[in-house]
Design an enzyme around this catalytic site. Structure first.
Site, PDB file in Angstrom:
ATOM      1  N   ALA A  19       0.798  -1.226   0.000  1.00 38.43           N
ATOM      2  CA  ALA A  19       0.000   0.000   0.000  1.00 38.43           C
ATOM      3  C   ALA A  19       0.827   1.270   0.000  1.00 38.43           C
ATOM      4  CB  ALA A  19      -0.941   0.008   1.213  1.00 38.43           C
ATOM      5  N   ASP A  68       7.519  -7.159   5.057  1.00 33.70           N
ATOM      6  CA  ASP A  68       7.801  -7.890   3.827  1.00 33.70           C
ATOM      7  C   ASP A  68       6.925  -9.141   3.855  1.00 33.70           C
ATOM      8  OD1 ASP A  68       8.761  -9.524   1.796  1.00 33.70           O
ATOM      9  OD2 ASP A  68      10.871  -9.122   2.218  1.00 33.70           O
ATOM     10  N   SER A 145      -4.137 -11.319 -11.858  1.00 35.79           N
ATOM     11  CA  SER A 145      -3.844 -10.596 -13.098  1.00 35.79           C
ATOM     12  C   SER A 145      -4.423 -11.392 -14.257  1.00 35.79           C
ATOM     13  CB  SER A 145      -2.331 -10.434 -13.281  1.00 35.79           C
ATOM     14  OG  SER A 145      -2.031  -9.947 -14.589  1.00 35.79           O
ATOM     15  N   TYR A 159       6.108 -14.189 -13.114  1.00 35.46           N
ATOM     16  CA  TYR A 159       4.914 -13.398 -12.785  1.00 35.46           C
ATOM     17  C   TYR A 159       3.647 -14.140 -13.197  1.00 35.46           C
ATOM     18  CZ  TYR A 159       1.780  -9.381 -12.444  1.00 35.46           C
ATOM     19  OH  TYR A 159       0.755  -8.537 -12.104  1.00 35.46           O
TER      20      TYR A 159
END
Length: 253
Positions: A19, A68, A145, A159
């Site tokens: 964020a 993290d 995605s 990815y």
């Protein structure tokens, strides 16, 4: 309940990872606009301050945590600070992510593992930590995605693999938790939106990709935020285990 009230998040506490900028910051602000108090987490503490200021300017409480998500202990700490600071966790937005565009014959093990560690493992560790404290009626939204279901004409094996895995993670957690815990788990599959990742694309790449997007343009972050608020809110109380594309129709081509 009037239909528009179902989209409100008053009294809810949302956790948003990644964020510190870009879509993650937009998600945090959008959830605050809908009425939620927000816990924001990212590695860059200095940039979290800017997001926190935007949330607080809307009259909402905000807790910023440097973390993290690839580290399970950090994920546990984020949730602990959320509960200590705001009392509970109702919504998790698994947004933290990294990407590479390295040809498969040259991508190193460390490069590949780093993407999986953040995008997939980090989403799981955060969901696991939140799932231990969430009450019935809570919602988890994983940010996937369209590249988990198609290719983007760039060498993005790590990815794409991580985002395809998010689909399986979403469905399995929904099957485990919706009936037993009352926690809905869904995913968004964004198409092309302005972000730190798209800023790294080669010159002309996005323009060339628009031929695959029936809407003929990249998305506006507010369009993705609206879909997030839907999945996070009681407006989607009977929606779980889905992957919602917000892609201008890209997956239809």
């Amino acid at each position: 309940m009037p239909v528009l009230d179902r989209f409100r998040l008053d009294g809810k506490v949302a956790v948003v990872t990644g964020a510190s900028s870009g879509l993650g910051a937009a998600f945090a602000v959008g959830l605050a606009e809908a009425g939620a108090d927000v816990v924001i987490a990212a590695r860059r503490a200095d940039r979290l301050k800017g997001t926190a200021s935007q949330v607080e300017a809307l009259g909402r409480r905000c807790v910023a945590v440097t973390a993290d998500v690839s580290l399970p202990d950090d994920c546990t700490r984020v949730v602990a600070e959320a509960v200590d600071g705001l009392g509970k966790v109702d919504i998790l937005v698994n947004n933290a992510g990294v990407g590479t565009a390295v040809p498969a014959t040259r991508e190193t093990p460390d490069e590949f593992r780093r993407v999986i560690d953040v995008n997939l493992n980090g989403s799981y560790w955060m969901a696991q930590a939140c799932g231990r404290v969430m009450k019935p009626g809570s919602s988890i939204v994983n940010i996937g995605s369209v590249l988990g279901q198609t290719t983007g004409a760039l060498p993005q094996a790590a990815y794409a693999s991580s985002k395809a895995a998010i689909i399986g993670l979403t469905r399995d957690l929904a099957a485990q938790w919706t009936g037993r815990k009352g926690i809905r788990v869904n995913a968004l599959a964004p198409g092309f939106f302005p972000s730190e990742m798209t800023e790294q694309y080669p010159d002309g790449y996005l323009d060339a990709m628009m031929i695959r997007v029936p809407a003929g343009r990249a998305g506006d972050p507010e369009e993705l935020v609206a879909a997030l608020v839907f999945l996070a809110s009681d407006a989607a109380s009977y929606v779980t285990g889905i992957v919602l594309p917000v892609d201008g129709g890209m997956l239809t081509t």
